[in-house]
Design an enzyme around this catalytic site. Structure first.
Site, PDB file in Angstrom:
ATOM      1  N   ARG A   1       1.099  -0.884   0.265  1.00 13.07           N
ATOM      2  CA  ARG A   1      -0.162   0.116  -0.180  1.00 13.07           C
ATOM      3  C   ARG A   1       0.685   1.338   0.132  1.00 13.07           C
ATOM      4  NH1 ARG A   1      -3.523   2.698   3.963  1.00 13.07           N
ATOM      5  NH2 ARG A   1      -2.557   1.701   5.711  1.00 13.07           N
ATOM      6  N   LYS A   2       2.450   0.836  -0.633  1.00 14.18           N
ATOM      7  CA  LYS A   2       3.427   2.006  -0.178  1.00 14.18           C
ATOM      8  C   LYS A   2       2.872   2.885  -1.872  1.00 14.18           C
ATOM      9  CE  LYS A   2       5.978   0.089   2.826  1.00 14.18           C
ATOM     10  NZ  LYS A   2       7.466  -0.012   3.469  1.00 14.18           N
ATOM     11  N   THR A   3       1.679   3.196  -1.563  1.00  9.51           N
ATOM     12  CA  THR A   3       1.363   3.952  -3.254  1.00  9.51           C
ATOM     13  C   THR A   3       1.385   5.524  -3.291  1.00  9.51           C
ATOM     14  OG1 THR A   3      -0.893   3.598  -2.856  1.00  9.51           O
ATOM     15  CG2 THR A   3       0.311   2.179  -3.867  1.00  9.51           C
TER      16      THR A   3
ATOM     17  N   THR B   1       6.783  -0.061  -6.023  1.00  8.84           N
ATOM     18  CA  THR B   1       6.698   1.381  -6.062  1.00  8.84           C
ATOM     19  C   THR B   1       7.200   2.300  -5.867  1.00  8.84           C
ATOM     20  OG1 THR B   1       5.098   1.330  -4.266  1.00  8.84           O
ATOM     21  CG2 THR B   1       3.789   0.970  -6.053  1.00  8.84           C
TER      22      THR B   1
END
Length: 287
Positions: A136-138, A271
């Protein structure tokens, strides 16, 4: 190639509108200069990579009344030697209205897909039967594109957001006093439909999570050998539980984590710090 555009939610076109609103908040001075003559522009690939982001590129230009014709399919590798990837036709000012938003998106999406493709190839070559996934490191406001690019590249997206799967990390556990308390509280609201994953720093924490009813345990920041040993022990004790390894895994170290007892390897580097693929859009000048 699978058409991942069919996955996109109704809101995705609104996101594209927001990109254009951000880039053209008032007068379009450059558009005034070039006017409304019908032109054709060529999308050129200038560095090697996997093409990703096609529906978003098309939607940018649809919203400014231009048409896109693709010469390369999404998911194909572009060698970067000024390859003609697509053409865009429309009024000169409209082509330039969409140019920067479309190129910025395509460069980042293709960069993520390119890294994902490299990792998927490594997984297949080494025979790893588990899943290589993103995290979820977006980028805020850009997650849908980045997760989409992971799929184009051939890796798993992991959870999309806080509402899909319940992941309990150190702060969740500390707030409740124990892993057991955190899992029990999560179960009161998650129901039968949502899996619960717990971030664990030791094999004992993983055992506590499993006993409390976790579906997935994430072994966080384990070195490769420690991860393999712990995963094998936990799988032997609880074959039904999924084992994820995460924390500090890079493209260079990924293969050292592969093991039959590991179900998922997740990487923020899919990402973060990904080189972009360079594209340019040039209006064709008559000879």
């Amino acid at each position: 190639m699978t058409d991942f555009a069919h996955l996109l939610p109704p809101s995705w076109k609104t996101t594209v509108t927001q990109w254009l609103d951000e880039d053209i908040p008032s007068f379009d001075y450059g558009g005034f200069v070039v006017g409304e003559k019908e032109e054709t522009a060529e999308l050129l690939g200038k560095s090697p990579g996997v093409l990703a982001g096609v529906p978003f590129f098309e939607e940018v230009f649809r919203q400014v009344d231009c048409k896109v014709h693709w010469l390369v399919k999404e998911g194909d590798f572009v060698d970067g030697k000024r390859v003609r990837v697509a053409t865009v036709t429309g009024k000169a000012r409209n082509i330039l209205l969409g140019e920067r938003a479309a190129l910025n998106m395509l460069a980042r999406a293709s960069g993520i897909a390119s890294r994902a493709r490299e990792l998927r190839k490594l997984k297949d070559e080494k025979g790893f039967k588990g899943v290589v996934a993103g995290t979820r490191k977006t980028t805020p406001g850009f997650r849908l594109v980045e997760k989409y690019a992971m799929l184009v590249g051939g890796v798993d997206t992991h959870r999309m957001d806080l509402s899909s799967m319940i992941m309990l990390k150190d702060n969740h556990v500390w707030s409740q006093g124990s892993i057991t308390n955190a899992v029990r509280r999560a179960k009161t609201v998650g129901g039968f439909a949502l899996k619960i994953e717990v971030e664990c720093r030791s094999i004992d924490e993983a055992r506590e999570a499993i006993t409390a009813g976790a579906d997935i345990v994430m072994l966080d920041n384990f070195d490769p050998e420690a991860l393999k040993v712990a995963a094998r022990i936990l799988k032997q004790e609880s074959p039904h539980v999924l084992i994820e390894g995460s924390g500090g895994i890079t493209s260079e170290t990924l293969a050292s984590y592969f093991d039959d007892a590991v179900d998922v390897l997740s990487m923020g580097s899919l990402t973060q710090g990904v080189p972009h693929v360079d594209f340019s859009l040039k209006i064709v000048v008559p000879k």
